[in-house]
Write a protein that holds these residues in place. Structure first.
Motif, PDB file in Angstrom:
ATOM      1  N   GLU A 116      25.284  22.935 -35.183  1.00  0.00           N
ATOM      2  CA  GLU A 116      24.863  24.004 -34.124  1.00  0.00           C
ATOM      3  C   GLU A 116      23.771  22.956 -33.337  1.00  0.00           C
ATOM      4  N   PHE A 117      22.653  22.127 -33.929  1.00  0.00           N
ATOM      5  CA  PHE A 117      21.723  21.349 -33.501  1.00  0.00           C
ATOM      6  C   PHE A 117      22.663  20.145 -32.887  1.00  0.00           C
ATOM      7  N   LEU A 118      23.587  19.584 -33.153  1.00  0.00           N
ATOM      8  CA  LEU A 118      24.261  18.416 -32.479  1.00  0.00           C
ATOM      9  C   LEU A 118      25.075  18.889 -31.257  1.00  0.00           C
ATOM     10  N   ALA A 119      25.455  20.377 -31.541  1.00  0.00           N
ATOM     11  CA  ALA A 119      26.306  20.863 -30.410  1.00  0.00           C
ATOM     12  C   ALA A 119      25.543  20.909 -29.132  1.00  0.00           C
ATOM     13  N   HIS A 120      24.308  21.679 -29.557  1.00  0.00           N
ATOM     14  CA  HIS A 120      23.290  21.932 -28.417  1.00  0.00           C
ATOM     15  C   HIS A 120      22.668  20.888 -27.754  1.00  0.00           C
ATOM     16  N   ILE A 121      22.544  19.653 -28.438  1.00  0.00           N
ATOM     17  CA  ILE A 121      22.060  18.320 -28.047  1.00  0.00           C
ATOM     18  C   ILE A 121      22.932  17.670 -27.061  1.00  0.00           C
ATOM     19  N   ASN A 122      24.157  17.885 -27.090  1.00  0.00           N
ATOM     20  CA  ASN A 122      25.120  17.393 -26.513  1.00  0.00           C
ATOM     21  C   ASN A 122      25.664  18.281 -25.306  1.00  0.00           C
ATOM     22  N   SER A 123      24.958  19.547 -25.276  1.00  0.00           N
ATOM     23  CA  SER A 123      25.580  20.522 -24.214  1.00  0.00           C
ATOM     24  C   SER A 123      24.702  20.521 -23.241  1.00  0.00           C
ATOM     25  N   GLY A 124      23.940  19.507 -22.672  1.00  0.00           N
ATOM     26  CA  GLY A 124      23.302  19.647 -21.406  1.00  0.00           C
ATOM     27  C   GLY A 124      22.078  20.521 -21.337  1.00  0.00           C
ATOM     28  N   VAL A 172      16.511  19.699 -24.904  1.00  0.00           N
ATOM     29  CA  VAL A 172      16.166  19.746 -26.356  1.00  0.00           C
ATOM     30  C   VAL A 172      14.857  19.296 -26.473  1.00  0.00           C
ATOM     31  N   ILE A 173      13.841  20.202 -27.094  1.00  0.00           N
ATOM     32  CA  ILE A 173      12.552  19.837 -27.520  1.00  0.00           C
ATOM     33  C   ILE A 173      12.441  19.889 -28.917  1.00  0.00           C
ATOM     34  N   ILE A 174      11.977  18.923 -29.584  1.00  0.00           N
ATOM     35  CA  ILE A 174      11.700  18.851 -31.106  1.00  0.00           C
ATOM     36  C   ILE A 174      10.087  19.124 -31.407  1.00  0.00           C
ATOM     37  N   SER A 175       9.878  19.931 -32.439  1.00  0.00           N
ATOM     38  CA  SER A 175       8.539  20.004 -32.765  1.00  0.00           C
ATOM     39  C   SER A 175       8.589  19.840 -34.470  1.00  0.00           C
ATOM     40  N   THR A 199      10.516  10.118 -32.940  1.00  0.00           N
ATOM     41  CA  THR A 199      10.499  10.242 -31.584  1.00  0.00           C
ATOM     42  C   THR A 199      11.640   9.352 -30.901  1.00  0.00           C
ATOM     43  N   THR A 200      11.701   8.154 -31.555  1.00  0.00           N
ATOM     44  CA  THR A 200      12.685   7.266 -31.084  1.00  0.00           C
ATOM     45  C   THR A 200      13.965   7.853 -31.456  1.00  0.00           C
ATOM     46  N   PHE A 201      14.155   8.183 -32.735  1.00  0.00           N
ATOM     47  CA  PHE A 201      15.505   8.980 -33.381  1.00  0.00           C
ATOM     48  C   PHE A 201      15.866  10.011 -32.609  1.00  0.00           C
ATOM     49  N   PHE A 202      15.132  10.934 -32.429  1.00  0.00           N
ATOM     50  CA  PHE A 202      15.570  12.215 -31.468  1.00  0.00           C
ATOM     51  C   PHE A 202      15.918  12.055 -30.073  1.00  0.00           C
ATOM     52  N   LYS A 203      15.032  10.980 -29.458  1.00  0.00           N
ATOM     53  CA  LYS A 203      15.191  10.946 -28.190  1.00  0.00           C
ATOM     54  C   LYS A 203      16.573   9.848 -27.883  1.00  0.00           C
ATOM     55  N   SER A 204      16.984   9.233 -28.901  1.00  0.00           N
ATOM     56  CA  SER A 204      18.304   8.531 -28.897  1.00  0.00           C
ATOM     57  C   SER A 204      19.454   9.220 -28.958  1.00  0.00           C
ATOM     58  N   LEU A 205      19.066  10.613 -29.435  1.00  0.00           N
ATOM     59  CA  LEU A 205      20.342  11.663 -29.633  1.00  0.00           C
ATOM     60  C   LEU A 205      20.252  12.536 -28.400  1.00  0.00           C
ATOM     61  N   GLY A 206      19.048  12.254 -27.573  1.00  0.00           N
ATOM     62  CA  GLY A 206      19.197  13.284 -26.130  1.00  0.00           C
ATOM     63  C   GLY A 206      17.950  14.073 -26.179  1.00  0.00           C
ATOM     64  N   ALA A 207      17.169  14.210 -27.100  1.00  0.00           N
ATOM     65  CA  ALA A 207      16.006  15.072 -26.927  1.00  0.00           C
ATOM     66  C   ALA A 207      15.218  14.659 -25.716  1.00  0.00           C
ATOM     67  N   HIS A 212      15.782  29.371 -20.070  1.00  0.00           N
ATOM     68  CA  HIS A 212      16.888  29.542 -20.783  1.00  0.00           C
ATOM     69  C   HIS A 212      17.732  28.318 -20.935  1.00  0.00           C
ATOM     70  N   ASN A 213      17.337  27.221 -20.425  1.00  0.00           N
ATOM     71  CA  ASN A 213      17.952  26.072 -20.291  1.00  0.00           C
ATOM     72  C   ASN A 213      17.314  25.196 -21.452  1.00  0.00           C
ATOM     73  N   VAL A 214      16.112  25.590 -22.105  1.00  0.00           N
ATOM     74  CA  VAL A 214      15.449  24.823 -23.242  1.00  0.00           C
ATOM     75  C   VAL A 214      15.871  25.246 -24.514  1.00  0.00           C
ATOM     76  N   TYR A 215      16.400  24.288 -25.306  1.00  0.00           N
ATOM     77  CA  TYR A 215      16.721  24.465 -26.961  1.00  0.00           C
ATOM     78  C   TYR A 215      15.570  24.004 -27.616  1.00  0.00           C
ATOM     79  N   HIS A 216      14.856  24.762 -28.245  1.00  0.00           N
ATOM     80  CA  HIS A 216      13.645  24.260 -29.101  1.00  0.00           C
ATOM     81  C   HIS A 216      14.023  24.448 -30.556  1.00  0.00           C
ATOM     82  N   VAL A 217      13.823  22.956 -31.165  1.00  0.00           N
ATOM     83  CA  VAL A 217      13.986  22.788 -32.502  1.00  0.00           C
ATOM     84  C   VAL A 217      12.975  22.365 -33.198  1.00  0.00           C
ATOM     85  N   THR A 218      12.513  23.016 -34.292  1.00  0.00           N
ATOM     86  CA  THR A 218      11.367  22.588 -35.322  1.00  0.00           C
ATOM     87  C   THR A 218      12.142  22.144 -36.544  1.00  0.00           C
ATOM     88  N   VAL A 219      11.354  21.068 -36.873  1.00  0.00           N
ATOM     89  CA  VAL A 219      11.585  20.512 -38.142  1.00  0.00           C
ATOM     90  C   VAL A 219      10.348  21.000 -39.208  1.00  0.00           C
TER      91      VAL A 219
END
Length: 470
Positions: A83-91, A94-97, A122-130, A216-223
């Motif tokens: 689901e995370f990968l689907a949303h990070i490529n969906s437009g 994506v914000i990561i905390s 920060t480098t890793f997640f932004k390379s994925l599109g965050a 509604h366009n922000v997908y917020h993911v926590t670690v």
């Protein structure tokens, strides 16, 4: 789908330390009918991607009296790597905390410092599109300020009644309290949201405007270090209606969660391996200081305490605010029954005026609950965590390496956790001050209560569950 989720509810190899009392009563043969029924009222604006293995809904889990938390065995929709990968490529934006406990887990695994891990993540997640990578140490400081205010207010106005105040940051403890302890324990639990939900509220209600995004366009993911945080994120209490639709029929309004998805520390490691990244070789990106506890010199800061420092922070603040005692240096917690139950007291003129305790693990938790029930608990505040050794030992943390014991790993995490992190008073945090100035007004304000506080509810057991127990 992450292999961490089993294909059926299992009652073995649990590591969130709250053992189940019985097998789950929900028949897996009835999953399809339950799923169709639950889809009549979706709680999220974004539709999940199609997966083959939807096992059981959160509502099914909370209606059952079988497993108490055991979130690791429950496959929650919208909570997987797929689901995370689907949303990070969906437009979506994506914000990561990232929690400091997860940061420490990855630092110990890769033999890096916490700030190196945060910059590489920060480098890793932004390379994925965050779009941004934040740090929940900042939102924890906001929660601590609200908690300090809540404690002082109750102490001054209730004259010792309705104590102890019990911390509310551990979702395993909250789940157990709501399902098993009922209304007699819930009034003692702090109404302040956990750092996860505090940063979720801040992002969805305030930060998105600063960044120029729509809610509604922000997908917020926590670690997070804990699988139970997935259960916390999908609570109905932590979702809201879109502002522009508030005046329409509420039954038809899609609900937006403060936190859309939760990944555990172990799942982030799995994601790094899935992407075949040499994590240690990644460049270290500048940190997003909008919501990261990093000073102008690039140093991390926060409170001490691997589970959030709730007892220590409130104790220091209450000592100074109520009795004019300014405590310098580390607090002297005394071990009472075991290393997971410790207390600290403040005496004024030979009288104990404050008595706080750390209570970790289900064994200690049951003992303290029993005292509260019979009116024999003399503590003013309890920092309660379901896991022995607290959040650093959460079920979602990276497991010990070959030849490494669990005890050795916890000791390593204890030392890594505050490495390169300066201890700082949450009340002096410029991020906290900015949020109150721009958004919340002041601690305990109506806005603060609206966005940073919640309620907890006793859950009625289903008839089928009670018959099963009988």
């Amino acid at each position: 789908m992450s292999e961490k989720f089993s294909p059926a509810l299992r009652l073995v190899d649990l590591n969130d330390f709250i053992a189940p009392s019985q097998d789950c009563i929900v028949s897996l043969k009835a999953v399809n009918s339950k799923r169709n029924k639950s889809q009549e009222k979706p709680n999220f604006i974004n539709q999940p991607s199609q997966t083959e293995a939807v096992k059981i809904s959160l509502k099914d889990c909370l209606a059952c009296s079988g497993c108490i938390t055991s979130a690791e065995t429950v496959m929650l929709e919208k909570q997987s790597l797929d689901e995370f990968l689907a949303h990070i490529n969906s437009g979506n934006h994506v914000i990561i905390s990232i929690s400091p406990q997860s940061r420490a887990s990855l630092a110990a695994y890769f033999d890096l410092s916490p700030i190196q891990v945060l910059r590489k993540l920060t480098t890793f997640f932004k390379s994925l599109g965050a779009k941004a990578v934040f740090d929940t140490s900042s939102s924890r400081d906001v929660s601590l300020v609200e908690l300090c205010n809540e404690f002082i207010s109750r102490y001054q106005h209730q004259h010792g009644h309705n104590f102890p105040i019990i911390s509310s940051a551990c979702p395993g403890w909250i789940c157990y309290a709501e399902k098993t302890l009922g209304s007699y324990i819930l009034p003692y639990i702090s109404s302040v949201k956990s750092p996860q939900q505090t940063i979720g509220a801040a992002i969805k209600h305030h930060v998105v405007q600063t960044m120029g995004f729509k809610q509604h366009n922000v997908y917020h993911v926590t670690v997070m270090p804990c699988y139970d945080k997935k259960l916390e994120a999908v609570r109905d209490d932590f979702a809201f209606s879109i502002d522009e639709l508030e005046n329409s029929n509420l039954n038809s309004v899609p609900r937006i969660p403060e936190v859309d998805s939760v990944l555990t520390s172990g799942e982030v490691l799995e994601l790094i391996k899935l992407k075949s990244m040499d994590f240690k070789a990644l460049k270290e990106a500048p940190l997003d200081n909008m919501f990261v506890n990093v000073d102008e010199g690039g140093h991390l800061y926060g409170v001490s305490g691997g589970s959030g420092g709730y007892a220590e922070t409130v104790f220091r603040h209450a000592s100074k605010s109520l009795f004019g005692v300014d405590i310098h240096g580390p607090l002297e917690f005394r071990t009472i029954r075991n290393s997971d139950f410790q207390e600290v007291t403040l005496e004024v003129d030979g009288k104990t005026v404050l008595k706080f305790a750390l209570c970790y693990g289900f064994r200690n938790l049951q003992n303290i609950v029993r005292k509260i029930k019979i009116g024999k608990c003399d503590y003013h505040f309890l920092e309660v965590m379901a896991c022995p050794s607290g959040c650093l030992n959460g079920g979602g943390q990276i497991k010990p390496k070959a030849g490494q014991s669990g005890k050795e790993l916890i000791q390593l995490l204890d030392s890594v956790y505050m490495q390169d992190v300066d201890v700082a008073d949450p009340f002096n945090n410029p991020i906290v001050k900015r949020l109150y100035d721009e958004w919340l007004e002041y601690p305990g304000s109506e806005k603060a209560r609206q966005y940073l506080h919640t309620e907890y509810h006793p859950l009625v057991k289903s008839t089928a569950s009670q018959l099963h127990n009988w």
